[in-house]
Design a protein around this motif. Structure first.
Motif, mmCIF file in Angstrom:
data_model
loop_
_atom_site.group_PDB
_atom_site.id
_atom_site.type_symbol
_atom_site.label_atom_id
_atom_site.label_comp_id
_atom_site.label_asym_id
_atom_site.label_seq_id
_atom_site.Cartn_x
_atom_site.Cartn_y
_atom_site.Cartn_z
ATOM 1 N N GLY B 78 89.257 40.634 39.193
ATOM 2 C CA GLY B 78 89.094 41.091 40.568
ATOM 3 C C GLY B 78 88.580 42.517 40.561
ATOM 4 N N PHE B 79 87.774 42.876 41.558
ATOM 5 C CA PHE B 79 87.223 44.231 41.597
ATOM 6 C C PHE B 79 87.377 44.770 43.004
ATOM 7 C CE2 PHE B 79 84.501 47.792 41.114
ATOM 8 C CZ PHE B 79 84.231 47.957 39.760
ATOM 9 N N ARG B 146 90.944 39.997 48.935
ATOM 10 C CA ARG B 146 89.811 39.264 48.364
ATOM 11 C C ARG B 146 89.851 39.314 46.829
ATOM 12 N NH1 ARG B 146 84.193 41.640 49.915
ATOM 13 N NH2 ARG B 146 85.048 43.327 48.661
ATOM 14 N N ALA B 147 90.241 40.498 46.291
ATOM 15 C CA ALA B 147 90.300 40.616 44.837
ATOM 16 C C ALA B 147 91.450 39.783 44.261
ATOM 17 C CB ALA B 147 90.447 42.075 44.434
#
Ligand SMILES: Nc1ncnc2c1ncn2[C@@H]1O[C@H](COP(=O)(O)OP(=O)(O)O)[C@@H](O)[C@H]1O
Ligand SMILES: [Mg+2]
Lengths: 256, 253
Positions: B78-79, B146-147
């Protein structure tokens, strides 16, 4: 208040202008074949409505067909450009050449080549309308937020996913801005081309009405046709602005 | 430097990055990241933190050295960027569901998990909100959701809270720590704030600029962080002082 002013102020200016015009024509007793007053133009418009309407319909058909082809082809070509730099570099200069060549200069050729006048007018209007959509959409497709692009890469998105979920939505406001410009331009293209064709006789859009009333010195009817052209141009612009507003209002800052 | 018995997730071996044009952004970084680590990369602006993080994410290739992974990481990273980086044309829910949808998860399933992820960052009820209607802190929460929605094994964060006001930043720090304690995803957190690094991370890597190297590594043991009111404790102040000294030394070198 602000909103009312935005409608009220130009309306007042318009009424003052028309009033001044009518007054000038009356006071100076200017003959209608030099400058008809707005009242006479209005009466002519009502009287000649039935004979002018078919011409308006023809001009409108050409305009909308040209705009539709310009939008479809502009979008398709912009997507192609976004897929390949080489294709973009090879074709873009020719799109620019098409754009900078004055349409009145090439319209006679197109009218000779196309075997049907309606098609010739459509091509001329398309040439004028096409470039803003292509240029704007190309810019839009290249304006993707670099971080979002990285995010798509991180999740191994395919080219197709990047195009459909990232590039096309990013380009939508640009495309719509191009469409608004092109709406007016395709009308101008349709009229100009018909003017060129009209000197040879035989077409029947609003431009031929304007030409023919000029020869016959039916100046009030000429003004009535002009009013129709302008009104139609304004209508196109308003419609496209509305479409753009409806599509973007949820997310685009400018469209609030 | 790992806890005994911990499993290595990623080892960096003399990793360096020279950009075309000659800027050496990162040089000779060797590092072992264990499963479950919370690691902070601390350094001044321009010292190569983002470059290092982007190499770990696979977004850019190192020009020297190599990265050795201890597990298959496909789709498990994840970022979180410094800006929320949300798609303005999609609701909070659709933004969070994006990574799943890109991987081909059926829409209903993706939506269910996106709802769940939004709940984890306290955004239940904001599923259909448009990004422009959310505050900076809420947008960042959506970005974190979202990550996290793919249940990543490794979460990379690039100064995610730097643009937020201090009060919001503190709350998000606490919430992030709570999530990490619950779920134990390995985290690499880039920051230029000494205080933030001490508050969050067990391992703090201090970077020196031009070229970016790791100048020092400091530890904040879990027992210290377990003290109530850690942010106002004397132990926190002591750690901040130590990290601050290490940073000054790295800058002077
Ligand atoms: N794509 C790039 N091309 C060339 N130089 C870059 C690029 N990205 C970063 N740099 C340079 O590398 C150095 C480190 O940048 P960065 O990793 O962004 O630092 P930080 O995140 O610590 O602020 C800077 O000097 C920057 O100018
Ligand atoms: Mg950075």
């Amino acid at each position: 208040m602000n909103r009312a002013l935005r409608i009220l102020a130009p309306t007042i200016v318009g009424l003052l202008f028309l009033g001044g015009w009518e007054w000038l024509v009356q006071a100076r007793d200017i003959p209608p074949y030099i400058l008809p007053g707005p009242v006479l133009i209005g009466q002519t418009l009502v009287r000649d409505w039935a004979s002018l309407l078919p011409s308006l319909v023809i001009t409108a058909q050409i305009t909308f067909a040209a705009l539709f082809v310009a939008a479809t082809l502009g979008l398709a070509l912009a997507i192609l450009f976004a897929q390949s730099r080489v294709v973009e570099m090879s074709l873009y200069p020719y799109a620019v050449i098409l754009q900078v060549t004055p349409i009145v200069a090439i319209a006679p050729l197109i009218i000779i080549w196309a075997d049907n006048l309606w098609l010739a007018l459509l091509i001329c209007a398309w040439i004028v309308a096409f470039f803003p959509i292509l240029a704007n959409t190309t810019t839009g497709l290249n304006s993707v937020d670099p971080n979002l692009r990285d995010l798509f890469r991180l999740y191994r998105a395919s080219r197709w996913q990047v195009l459909v979920r990232l590039q096309l939505p990013t380009a939508l406001p640009y495309f719509l801005a191009g469409l608004r410009i092109s709406g007016g331009l395709s009308l101008i293209g349709a009229i100009v081309a018909e003017f060129v064709a009209g000197t040879g006789g035989s077409s029947s859009g609003l431009a031929s009405r304007i030409l023919e009333t000029g020869y016959q010195l039916q100046i009030p009817r000429m003004f009535a046709a002009l009013v129709l052209v302008s009104a139609f141009g304004i209508l196109i612009f308003l419609c496209l602005t509305l479409v753009s507003h409806l599509l973007l209002r949820r997310w685009h800052e400018e469209a609030k | 430097m790992n806890r005994p018995g911990s499993v290595s997730l990623l080892r960096l071996d003399a990793v360096g990055k020279q950009f075309p044009g000659g800027v050496t952004a990162v040089e000779g970084v060797s590092l072992d990241i264990a499963e479950g680590d919370f690691l902070a990369l601390l350094g001044p602006s321009g010292c190569g933190k983002s470059t290092l993080l982007r190499m770990i994410a696979g977004l850019i290739e190192p020009s020297e050295g190599r990265l050795a992974w201890g597990a298959d990481m496909a789709g498990r990273i994840g970022f979180v960027f410094q800006e929320p980086t949300l798609m303005p044309w999609a609701t909070a829910l659709r933004n969070v569901a994006l990574p799943l949808e890109l991987a081909g998860t059926p829409r209903a399933e993706a939506e269910r998990r996106a709802r769940e992820a939004l709940a984890r960052v306290d955004l239940t009820g904001f599923e259909s909100a448009w990004p422009r209607t959310l505050s900076g802190g809420m947008k960042m929460r959506v970005s974190i959701a979202r990550a996290l929605v793919t249940r990543p094994r490794l979460l990379l964060m690039d100064e995610p809270f730097a643009a937020l006001d201090e009060i919001t930043r503190h709350r998000l720090n606490e919430d992030l720590l709570r999530l990490w304690r619950d779920e134990r995803f390995t985290t690499v957190f880039v920051t230029h704030s000494t205080f933030e690094s001490v508050f969050l991370a067990e391992r703090i890597l201090v970077m020196s600029p031009r070229p970016g190297r790791i100048a020092a590594e400091l530890h904040v043991p879990a027992e210290d962080r377990a003290t109530p009111e850690f942010r106002t404790s004397s132990s926190y102040a002591a750690h901040c002082r130590a990290v601050s000294h290490a940073l000054s030394a790295a800058m002077a070198a």
